[in-house]
Scaffold this active site. Structure first.
Site, PDB file in Angstrom:
ATOM      1  CE  LYS A  73      38.424  71.385 -20.494  1.00 36.50           C
ATOM      2  NZ  LYS A  73      38.569  71.139 -21.697  1.00 36.50           N
ATOM      3  CD  GLU A 105      23.720  65.665 -21.566  1.00 36.36           C
ATOM      4  OE1 GLU A 105      24.344  66.490 -20.596  1.00 36.36           O
ATOM      5  OE2 GLU A 105      23.630  65.463 -22.641  1.00 36.36           O
ATOM      6  N   GLY A 152      38.063  67.216 -23.202  1.00 35.12           N
ATOM      7  CA  GLY A 152      37.038  66.503 -23.105  1.00 35.12           C
ATOM      8  C   GLY A 152      37.720  65.086 -23.187  1.00 35.12           C
ATOM      9  NE  ARG A 153      37.557  65.920 -29.757  1.00 37.28           N
ATOM     10  CZ  ARG A 153      37.108  67.454 -29.925  1.00 37.28           C
ATOM     11  NH1 ARG A 153      36.228  67.610 -28.762  1.00 37.28           N
ATOM     12  NH2 ARG A 153      37.527  68.120 -29.993  1.00 37.28           N
ATOM     13  CD  GLU A 175      33.092  66.237 -28.159  1.00 36.79           C
ATOM     14  OE1 GLU A 175      31.536  65.739 -28.099  1.00 36.79           O
ATOM     15  OE2 GLU A 175      33.239  66.671 -27.896  1.00 36.79           O
ATOM     16  CG  HIS A 230      28.743  35.747 -36.438  1.00 30.89           C
ATOM     17  ND1 HIS A 230      28.452  33.653 -37.369  1.00 30.89           N
ATOM     18  CD2 HIS A 230      30.063  35.009 -36.088  1.00 30.89           C
ATOM     19  CE1 HIS A 230      29.529  33.381 -37.504  1.00 30.89           C
ATOM     20  NE2 HIS A 230      30.194  34.059 -36.381  1.00 30.89           N
ATOM     21  CE  LYS A 232      26.880  70.185 -23.963  1.00 26.89           C
ATOM     22  NZ  LYS A 232      28.138  70.666 -23.927  1.00 26.89           N
TER      23      LYS A 232
HETATM   24  O1  F6P Z   1      29.295  67.640 -25.085  1.00 27.47           O
HETATM   25  C1  F6P Z   1      29.749  67.322 -25.800  1.00 27.47           C
HETATM   26  C2  F6P Z   1      31.217  67.857 -24.400  1.00 27.47           C
HETATM   27  O2  F6P Z   1      31.288  69.156 -24.288  1.00 27.47           O
HETATM   28  C3  F6P Z   1      32.243  66.975 -24.719  1.00 27.47           C
HETATM   29  O3  F6P Z   1      33.240  67.370 -25.545  1.00 27.47           O
HETATM   30  C4  F6P Z   1      32.611  66.291 -23.165  1.00 27.47           C
HETATM   31  O4  F6P Z   1      33.657  65.316 -23.077  1.00 27.47           O
HETATM   32  C5  F6P Z   1      31.783  66.493 -22.802  1.00 27.47           C
HETATM   33  O5  F6P Z   1      31.394  67.195 -23.582  1.00 27.47           O
HETATM   34  C6  F6P Z   1      31.684  67.109 -20.695  1.00 27.47           C
HETATM   35  O6  F6P Z   1      31.587  67.787 -20.595  1.00 27.47           O
HETATM   36  P1  F6P Z   1      32.250  67.709 -18.872  1.00 27.47           P
HETATM   37  O7  F6P Z   1      32.982  67.176 -19.003  1.00 27.47           O
HETATM   38  O8  F6P Z   1      32.793  69.153 -18.548  1.00 27.47           O
HETATM   39  O9  F6P Z   1      30.786  67.656 -18.339  1.00 27.47           O
END
Ligand code: F6P
Length: 549
Positions: free
Chosen positions: A209, A215, A272-273, A358, A389, A517
């Site tokens: 987003k 990452e 995002g979620r 979250e 199990h 972060k």
């Molecule tokens: O670290 C949390 C977060 O902001 C989430 O809410 C989001 O889904 C994720 O990082 C990834 O963010 P982006 O889509 O901006 O890479």
């Protein structure tokens, strides 16, 4: 218009619930079932392909009446209208929360800043459809003219968990494309994925987003470098053929080398979620075809309508949210388990961990004050029967109360009833066992049958008794289809919303993930330079050890 801020503990219902809890905390569900032949009749809901039996809870009609009163007292109905109408209910980020608009029909009207956003949403949906068809049908080709065989979704959090969960869940409906997910900044993760791939036939979908996430950018750069390595004969301009992006940050995306035509936009009013319904779901559409993606949205929209229009006592998300509040805030239950009786939903719990924790893992109320009551529950789970199990021992005989949702399906997808009947007999047996437990008399009768000596029987008795009285909800759904999956996910999204409203917290921001972060960025500079700044002695000690590598 802002949400009404009501401290739930100041409501009449809360105080009555507190008194009512004193009467109910030792109530026996088994006894309540014996005394009331109509109990299941009273405590179940049927809607579309869903049967929700919540009779195996430590509740009576007064409990439900008081919980419903609580929902009224915090103005839940008004909050639901504001949620669907695009009010700026995500106040700390000054945004609307409109993932529901993504699955609304073309005839709907949802305004953000006075503009109807539905036409824009449909423009992007058409773009997803065209692109999906071109890739699936082989009309779009890679840099050597070969059709695509593999898709890699590069993203993390909401840009990974939702698509990964749905692609896994709907694999029965999949086409020939192999879809992979790279999320962790762990280089071993990305290297394990790319070693299996042929760059000539692989499409990379970068989903971010913000397009600033460490990452995702690191993984994307590593993959682009690998893609451009001399062995493959690919050139810089080939990046545009193999990399597409889903983002709100068009500038950064184009700087990466992606053709602006291959950018699928999203909007800041989609968290995002909650974004799998947007272009973030592109890899879902690629995996199962656009029509199935659309059915997923349709199923979610049906649940939205159910949530928006049903009275609270017949409203599945509201009832499940209230039951969860009953255990979280009155019984002091810390966690909830979610056990799907289908391997297809093995990623549902990890997906909902982000959605639930979250969103509602907050300790400051909407007025900025520390809350003096419990909020977000911990969610965990694994598919049954594997979980039986693994950790069911603790649910049956441990010291913790763990309300559990059992999710099962009437029909299996391959029609293998031999397996399905065994699977589902476990599903029904577990909730029955958790309800009834096993009494001393039952255990003793077994000992007699097995000719145990008195000494042996006396010793073993306490270990073999199950107290029962463990609460469960049973969600029995006709069949796992794109539509029912859409409805199921939307159900939990709305449960999150209801709980956030009752707890008087902001469910749609996530400031709690920022500190780590920031610190990671400054520690990375220290690692790169070899100069460790001032930290607590533990962190310094660990960094010194790490830098010896
Ligand atoms: O670290 C949390 C977060 O902001 C989430 O809410 C989001 O889904 C994720 O990082 C990834 O963010 P982006 O889509 O901006 O890479």
């Amino acid at each position: 218009m802002a949400l009404h801020n009501t401290n739930p503990t100041a409501t009449t219902a809360w105080n009555k619930l507190q008194q009512h809890f004193n009467e109910m905390q030792n109530a026996s569900m088994k006894q309540m079932f014996q005394e009331d032949a109509q109990r299941t009749e009273k405590f179940h809901l049927q809607w579309n392909d869903f049967l929700v039996d919540y009779s195996k809870n430590i509740i009576n009609q007064e409990t439900i009446a008081l919980l419903l009163q609580l929902a009224e007292e915090v103005n839940l109905q008004d909050a639901i209208s504001k949620y669907f109408d695009g009010d700026l209910i995500n106040k700390t980020e000054n945004r609307a929360v409109l993932h529901t608009a993504l699955r609304a029909p073309a005839t709907a009207e949802v305004k953000v800043d006075g503009e109807n956003v539905i036409p824009e949403i449909f423009e992007v949906k058409n773009k997803i459809k065209t692109f999906t068809n071109e890739i699936v049908n082989g009309d779009r080709k890679g840099f050597t003219g070969k059709t695509f065989t593999d898709v890699v979704n590069i993203g993390i959090g909401g840009s990974d968990l939702g698509p990964a969960m749905v692609v896994e869940a709907l694999q029965f409906y999949k086409n020939h494309l192999n879809v992979h997910f790279v999320s962790n900044v762990d280089g071993d993760h990305v290297n394990e994925i790319i070693k299996k791939l042929n760059p000539e036939t692989t499409l990379f979908v970068i989903v971010s987003k913000t397009f600033t996430t460490q990452e995702t950018l690191t993984n994307s750069e590593t993959i682009r470098k690998w893609f451009l390595s001399r062995d493959f004969g690919s050139k810089q301009e080939d990046v545009a053929k193999h990399f597409v992006a889903v983002s709100t940050n068009i500038k950064n995306v184009t700087e990466f080398g992606i053709n602006p035509e291959n950018v699928f936009p999203m909007w800041d009013w989609v968290g995002g979620r909650f974004s799998l319904w947007s272009a973030v779901g592109l890899s879902i559409s690629l995996a199962v075809g656009y029509d199935n993606f659309d059915k997923l949205l349709k199923g979610a929209n049906e649940m939205d309508e159910h949530f928006k229009t049903s009275s609270f006592d017949k409203n599945i998300p509201v009832v499940l949210a209230l039951l969860s509040i009953w255990y979280n805030n009155f019984f002091g239950a810390e966690s909830e388990a979610l056990i799907p009786y289908t391997q297809y939903l093995q990623k549902l719990a990890p997906y909902l961990q982000q959605g639930i924790m979250e969103s509602n893992g907050k300790s400051v109320d909407r007025d900025g004050n520390q809350v003096n009551y419990q909020t977000g529950t911990i969610i965990w789970g694994e598919p049954g029967t594997n979980s039986q199990h693994a950790f069911f021992q603790l649910i049956h005989q441990g010291t913790k109360l763990i309300p559990t949702d059992f999710i099962g399906f009437v029909k299996p997808l391959y029609g293998d009833n031999n397996h399905h009947d065994k699977l589902m007999s476990n599903f029904f047996a577990q909730t029955e066992a958790l309800l009834n437990g096993k009494t001393e008399e039952q255990v003793n009768a077994e000992f007699t049958k097995m000719n145990f000596s008195t000494g042996q029987a006396e010793f073993l008795l306490p270990f073999k008794v199950f107290t029962g009285n463990k609460p469960t909800n049973t969600l029995l759904i006709e069949k796992l289809t794109p539509e029912t999956l859409g409805s199921l996910v939307a159900l939990y999204e709305h449960k999150i919303f209801v709980q956030g409203i009752i707890w008087n917290i902001f469910s749609y921001d996530q400031w709690g993930v920022e500190l780590g972060k920031q610190l990671a960025n400054s520690i990375l500079s220290e690692i790169n330079s070899g100069n460790i700044n001032e930290h607590d002695s533990s962190t310094t000690f660990l960094l010194q050890h790490f830098l010896k590598k």
